[in-house]
Design a protein around this motif. Structure first.
Motif, PDB file in Angstrom:
ATOM      1  N   PHE A   1      45.496  38.739  32.973  1.00  0.00           N
ATOM      2  CA  PHE A   1      44.362  37.771  32.820  1.00  0.00           C
ATOM      3  C   PHE A   1      44.677  37.068  34.161  1.00  0.00           C
ATOM      4  O   PHE A   1      43.489  37.456  34.970  1.00  0.00           O
ATOM      5  CB  PHE A   1      44.584  36.583  32.093  1.00  0.00           C
ATOM      6  CG  PHE A   1      43.954  35.975  32.879  1.00  0.00           C
ATOM      7  CD1 PHE A   1      42.847  35.277  32.033  1.00  0.00           C
ATOM      8  CD2 PHE A   1      44.784  34.162  33.363  1.00  0.00           C
ATOM      9  CE1 PHE A   1      41.831  34.463  32.331  1.00  0.00           C
ATOM     10  CE2 PHE A   1      44.174  32.958  32.667  1.00  0.00           C
ATOM     11  CZ  PHE A   1      42.898  33.077  32.671  1.00  0.00           C
ATOM     12  N   LEU A   2      45.609  36.375  35.183  1.00  0.00           N
ATOM     13  CA  LEU A   2      45.877  36.573  36.249  1.00  0.00           C
ATOM     14  C   LEU A   2      45.295  36.981  37.035  1.00  0.00           C
ATOM     15  O   LEU A   2      44.350  36.895  37.900  1.00  0.00           O
ATOM     16  CB  LEU A   2      46.871  35.370  36.717  1.00  0.00           C
ATOM     17  CG  LEU A   2      47.456  34.769  35.871  1.00  0.00           C
ATOM     18  CD1 LEU A   2      48.438  34.168  35.983  1.00  0.00           C
ATOM     19  CD2 LEU A   2      46.843  33.506  35.872  1.00  0.00           C
TER      20      LEU A   2
ATOM     21  N   LEU B   1      36.395  31.495  31.558  1.00  0.00           N
ATOM     22  CA  LEU B   1      37.233  30.771  32.909  1.00  0.00           C
ATOM     23  C   LEU B   1      37.176  32.261  33.628  1.00  0.00           C
ATOM     24  O   LEU B   1      36.503  31.173  35.164  1.00  0.00           O
ATOM     25  CB  LEU B   1      38.416  30.749  32.750  1.00  0.00           C
ATOM     26  CG  LEU B   1      39.171  30.290  31.728  1.00  0.00           C
ATOM     27  CD1 LEU B   1      41.075  30.927  31.122  1.00  0.00           C
ATOM     28  CD2 LEU B   1      39.222  28.532  32.207  1.00  0.00           C
ATOM     29  N   MET B   2      36.563  32.729  34.041  1.00  0.00           N
ATOM     30  CA  MET B   2      35.972  33.300  35.047  1.00  0.00           C
ATOM     31  C   MET B   2      35.010  33.107  35.345  1.00  0.00           C
ATOM     32  O   MET B   2      34.795  33.353  36.441  1.00  0.00           O
ATOM     33  CB  MET B   2      35.887  34.793  34.788  1.00  0.00           C
ATOM     34  CG  MET B   2      37.464  35.661  34.582  1.00  0.00           C
ATOM     35  SD  MET B   2      37.307  38.137  34.178  1.00  0.00           S
ATOM     36  CE  MET B   2      38.910  37.713  33.636  1.00  0.00           C
TER      37      MET B   2
ATOM     38  N   THR C   1      39.162  34.020  29.240  1.00  0.00           N
ATOM     39  CA  THR C   1      39.389  33.893  29.525  1.00  0.00           C
ATOM     40  C   THR C   1      37.797  34.192  30.142  1.00  0.00           C
ATOM     41  O   THR C   1      37.494  34.258  31.424  1.00  0.00           O
ATOM     42  CB  THR C   1      39.920  36.053  29.895  1.00  0.00           C
ATOM     43  OG1 THR C   1      39.672  36.122  29.310  1.00  0.00           O
ATOM     44  CG2 THR C   1      40.795  35.421  29.278  1.00  0.00           C
TER      45      THR C   1
ATOM     46  N   TRP D   1      46.912  36.292  44.197  1.00  0.00           N
ATOM     47  CA  TRP D   1      46.476  37.759  43.818  1.00  0.00           C
ATOM     48  C   TRP D   1      47.703  38.085  44.146  1.00  0.00           C
ATOM     49  O   TRP D   1      48.395  38.771  43.385  1.00  0.00           O
ATOM     50  CB  TRP D   1      45.397  38.165  43.809  1.00  0.00           C
ATOM     51  CG  TRP D   1      44.729  39.819  43.528  1.00  0.00           C
ATOM     52  CD1 TRP D   1      45.123  39.788  42.345  1.00  0.00           C
ATOM     53  CD2 TRP D   1      45.878  41.059  44.024  1.00  0.00           C
ATOM     54  NE1 TRP D   1      44.880  41.365  41.758  1.00  0.00           N
ATOM     55  CE2 TRP D   1      44.826  42.063  43.240  1.00  0.00           C
ATOM     56  CE3 TRP D   1      45.528  41.321  45.850  1.00  0.00           C
ATOM     57  CZ2 TRP D   1      44.800  42.691  44.048  1.00  0.00           C
ATOM     58  CZ3 TRP D   1      45.417  42.706  45.833  1.00  0.00           C
ATOM     59  CH2 TRP D   1      45.175  43.667  45.194  1.00  0.00           C
TER      60      TRP D   1
ATOM     61  N   PHE E   1      41.217  37.420  36.944  1.00  0.00           N
ATOM     62  CA  PHE E   1      41.318  36.251  36.740  1.00  0.00           C
ATOM     63  C   PHE E   1      40.841  35.895  38.635  1.00  0.00           C
ATOM     64  O   PHE E   1      39.926  35.856  39.146  1.00  0.00           O
ATOM     65  CB  PHE E   1      41.661  35.367  36.658  1.00  0.00           C
ATOM     66  CG  PHE E   1      41.228  33.944  36.940  1.00  0.00           C
ATOM     67  CD1 PHE E   1      39.666  33.647  36.419  1.00  0.00           C
ATOM     68  CD2 PHE E   1      41.618  33.152  38.052  1.00  0.00           C
ATOM     69  CE1 PHE E   1      39.680  31.799  36.829  1.00  0.00           C
ATOM     70  CE2 PHE E   1      41.689  32.073  38.399  1.00  0.00           C
ATOM     71  CZ  PHE E   1      40.209  31.176  37.606  1.00  0.00           C
TER      72      PHE E   1
ATOM     73  N   GLY F   1      35.098  30.522  37.352  1.00  0.00           N
ATOM     74  CA  GLY F   1      35.669  30.613  38.615  1.00  0.00           C
ATOM     75  C   GLY F   1      34.318  31.100  39.724  1.00  0.00           C
ATOM     76  O   GLY F   1      34.456  31.111  40.614  1.00  0.00           O
ATOM     77  N   TRP F   2      33.785  32.119  39.120  1.00  0.00           N
ATOM     78  CA  TRP F   2      32.679  32.474  40.045  1.00  0.00           C
ATOM     79  C   TRP F   2      31.216  32.013  40.620  1.00  0.00           C
ATOM     80  O   TRP F   2      31.379  31.839  41.923  1.00  0.00           O
ATOM     81  CB  TRP F   2      32.278  33.947  39.026  1.00  0.00           C
ATOM     82  CG  TRP F   2      31.069  34.070  39.585  1.00  0.00           C
ATOM     83  CD1 TRP F   2      29.855  33.984  40.146  1.00  0.00           C
ATOM     84  CD2 TRP F   2      30.900  35.980  40.415  1.00  0.00           C
ATOM     85  NE1 TRP F   2      28.915  35.646  40.389  1.00  0.00           N
ATOM     86  CE2 TRP F   2      29.633  36.244  40.671  1.00  0.00           C
ATOM     87  CE3 TRP F   2      31.558  36.201  40.688  1.00  0.00           C
ATOM     88  CZ2 TRP F   2      29.721  37.211  41.414  1.00  0.00           C
ATOM     89  CZ3 TRP F   2      31.443  37.940  41.056  1.00  0.00           C
ATOM     90  CH2 TRP F   2      30.278  38.168  41.565  1.00  0.00           C
TER      91      TRP F   2
END
Length: 301
Positions: A73-74, A272-273, A269, A123, A77, A276-277
């Protein structure tokens, strides 16, 4: 102010449609050609000898360890944030803010680039943790080939995919050979190449190191990003098209079952993405974090 992009003419639009249609027709011709040769004796003998998956070492336990799920997931993301910030830096005409190092005053960059590099570090840290745990747990054999028969098995899997008669497998126990090769390439080839070329293009590359020309790094960094994006699109598409609930449960639900647990986590998820975008578009949000490492000046647009 940036000038608006010119609208395509009718001729250009029609030409683009014809090109797209031609590509679809060629793709379907390839599919039918492969389906025509699959029933032949030589191809069937090849598929029987190499069904598409290599045998795993005896010490490889079935199941998806928890660390694979959360690092997966990370990774996804951070990759979304990297692509968003990278695209912004590549195409923005005017920066919305500047970051300046407190230790090296000549080291400065746009907030978009600072955000890109900051997410790169996260990352890479996640990737290092993943690789260490991969080898400590023995799960490495799932993505690292241990026999040369992975090559013909990967070709077998590719033929099955190309014919649209997709190979059936249980990802809880093993990946097929084509998946294994691609996962290996992503983790051990593409990711280090992206990191190295990105470092070379940043202000943190030592000036005395001349063994990697900037021009070479530029030529490699963008295609590597496109490879990641293309892989992600195909990967997610196949996950959803080859038993979505079971596949998502493997990665997000921690179980080999067909229910909605993994899908629910996956949907979360995606939220959350998306957040983040959006966040990578906001210079004022990036500035709050960037001020922890240097001086920030927001610029009016």
């Amino acid at each position: 102010m940036t000038s608006p992009r010119p609208r395509p003419t009718w001729t250009q639009a029609v030409s683009a449609l014809f090109v797209a249609a031609a590509r679809v027709i060629v793709a379907w011709c390839v599919v039918f050609a492969i389906r025509a040769v699959l029933p032949t004796a030589p191809v069937q003998a090849f598929l029987t000898a190499y069904p598409g998956e290599s045998a795993l070492p005896a010490f490889t336990a079935p199941g998806i360890p928890a660390f694979v799920s959360w690092t997966h997931f990370l990774n996804a993301f951070f990759l979304v944030l990297i692509v968003r910030s990278g695209l912004r830096f590549r195409f923005e005409k005017r920066s919305g803010g500047l970051w300046t190092s407190r230790r090296v005053k000549r080291r400065r960059m746009s907030l978009a680039l600072w955000g890109h590099l900051a997410v790169d570090v996260l990352w890479l840290a996640n990737g290092v943790v993943f690789v260490v745990l991969l080898f400590v747990s023995g799960h490495w054999a799932r993505i690292v080939p241990t026999s040369w028969d992975v090559i013909p098995n990967a070709l077998s899997a590719a033929l099955q995919y190309a014919s649209l008669d997709w190979p059936t497998h249980n990802g809880w126990v093993h990946y097929n050979a084509l998946q294994q090769l691609f996962y290996f390439a992503i983790v051990f080839l593409a990711a280090p190449l992206a990191a190295l070329t990105g470092w070379r293009l940043s202000a943190f590359w030592p000036a005395a190191w001349r063994w990697l020309p900037e021009r070479t790094a530029k030529a490699l960094h963008w295609p590597t990003m496109l490879f990641f994006v293309g892989f992600t699109i195909v990967h997610v598409g196949l996950v959803l098209a080859t038993g979505a609930l079971r596949n998502l449960n493997h990665m997000y639900g921690g179980q080999d079952a067909v229910n909605w647990t993994g899908f629910a986590v996956f949907a979360g998820t995606l939220v959350l993405m998306a957040f983040g975008w959006y966040a990578m578009r906001r210079d004022d949000w990036i500035a709050r974090v960037a001020r922890l490492t240097g001086d920030v000046r927001l610029l009016g647009r």
